[in-house]
Design a protein around this motif. Structure first.
Motif, PDB file in Angstrom:
ATOM      1  N   GLU A 169       0.791  -1.229   0.000  1.00  0.00           N
ATOM      2  CA  GLU A 169       0.000   0.000   0.000  1.00  0.00           C
ATOM      3  C   GLU A 169       0.825   1.283   0.000  1.00  0.00           C
ATOM      4  O   GLU A 169       0.427   2.261  -0.639  1.00  0.00           O
ATOM      5  N   ALA A 216       1.999   1.733  -3.522  1.00  0.00           N
ATOM      6  CA  ALA A 216       0.831   1.999  -4.377  1.00  0.00           C
ATOM      7  C   ALA A 216       0.299   3.414  -4.158  1.00  0.00           C
ATOM      8  O   ALA A 216      -0.076   4.094  -5.120  1.00  0.00           O
ATOM      9  N   ARG A 217       0.295   3.871  -2.922  1.00  0.00           N
ATOM     10  CA  ARG A 217      -0.170   5.239  -2.622  1.00  0.00           C
ATOM     11  C   ARG A 217       0.705   6.273  -3.315  1.00  0.00           C
ATOM     12  O   ARG A 217       0.211   7.215  -3.944  1.00  0.00           O
ATOM     13  N   ARG A 273       0.092   5.991  -7.117  1.00  0.00           N
ATOM     14  CA  ARG A 273      -1.239   6.528  -7.460  1.00  0.00           C
ATOM     15  C   ARG A 273      -1.237   8.055  -7.401  1.00  0.00           C
ATOM     16  O   ARG A 273      -1.777   8.721  -8.281  1.00  0.00           O
ATOM     17  N   THR A 274      -0.602   8.623  -6.382  1.00  0.00           N
ATOM     18  CA  THR A 274      -0.538  10.082  -6.253  1.00  0.00           C
ATOM     19  C   THR A 274       0.198  10.695  -7.441  1.00  0.00           C
ATOM     20  O   THR A 274      -0.233  11.706  -7.988  1.00  0.00           O
ATOM     21  N   GLU A 327      -2.069  10.350 -10.595  1.00  0.00           N
ATOM     22  CA  GLU A 327      -3.200  11.280 -10.535  1.00  0.00           C
ATOM     23  C   GLU A 327      -2.748  12.726 -10.766  1.00  0.00           C
ATOM     24  O   GLU A 327      -3.458  13.499 -11.415  1.00  0.00           O
TER      25      GLU A 327
END
Length: 169
Positions: free
Chosen positions: A153, A156-157, A160-161, A164
């Motif tokens: 996680e 992945a965080r 992903r940030t 995005e």
């Protein structure tokens, strides 16, 4: 100047920036200009000061102060499986992960890369070997939230940030 522009371009394009192998001044500047969290994909932490220009095992480790800086900006630090850094076993890898959690927080530690790039110098030879580490952590009573954060996680965080931000989300 060029490095700052590269970081800004990576932010615009949704590229996660990995600071592994960067010098302390580069880390400072990257943290200053990046709009997204940064990672240090593979290393171990040290509290010993050193000069990166000198040949030593320390030259590949991340100083604790810099790991904390990366964490304060929302990033994550990955632990590699180099024998000299993790007490020569998957159990040593699990021990070092927990030491890192104590030092910079569970939300900023992750399994590191270079698992299959260390050859005989590594305690694990392929990413699938990390399953044994996860099992060891679970057997030691590491809670599910922390286990998930370490295993995938946190990385992945950060990814992903970055993605995005590149989409303008």
């Amino acid at each position: 100047l060029l490095g700052a522009e590269v970081i800004r371009a990576c932010n615009r394009l949704g590229v996660l920036v990995d600071l592994a192998h960067a010098t302390n001044p580069v880390i400072d500047r990257a943290l200053e200009v990046s709009a997204t969290p940064l990672i240090w994909s593979h290393s171990a932490l040290t509290d010993t000061s050193y000069d990166w220009r000198r040949s030593s095992a320390l030259s590949r480790k991340l100083h604790l102060d810099y790991a904390k800086k990366i964490a304060r900006r929302g990033g994550a630090v990955g632990l590699w499986a180099l024998r000299s850094s993790v007490q020569d076993s998957p159990a040593g890898y699990a021990d070092e992960l927990l030491r890192m959690v104590d030092a910079i927080g569970a939300g900023h530690v992750m399994f590191g890369t270079d698992i299959d790039g260390l050859g005989t110098l590594g305690v694990m030879s392929r990413p699938a070997d990390l399953r044994a580490v996860a099992d060891l952590l679970q057997a030691r009573g590491v809670d599910e939230k922390t286990l998930r954060a370490l295993c995938f996680e946190n990385y992945a965080r950060c990814l992903r940030t970055a993605i995005e931000a590149g989409r303008g989300a």
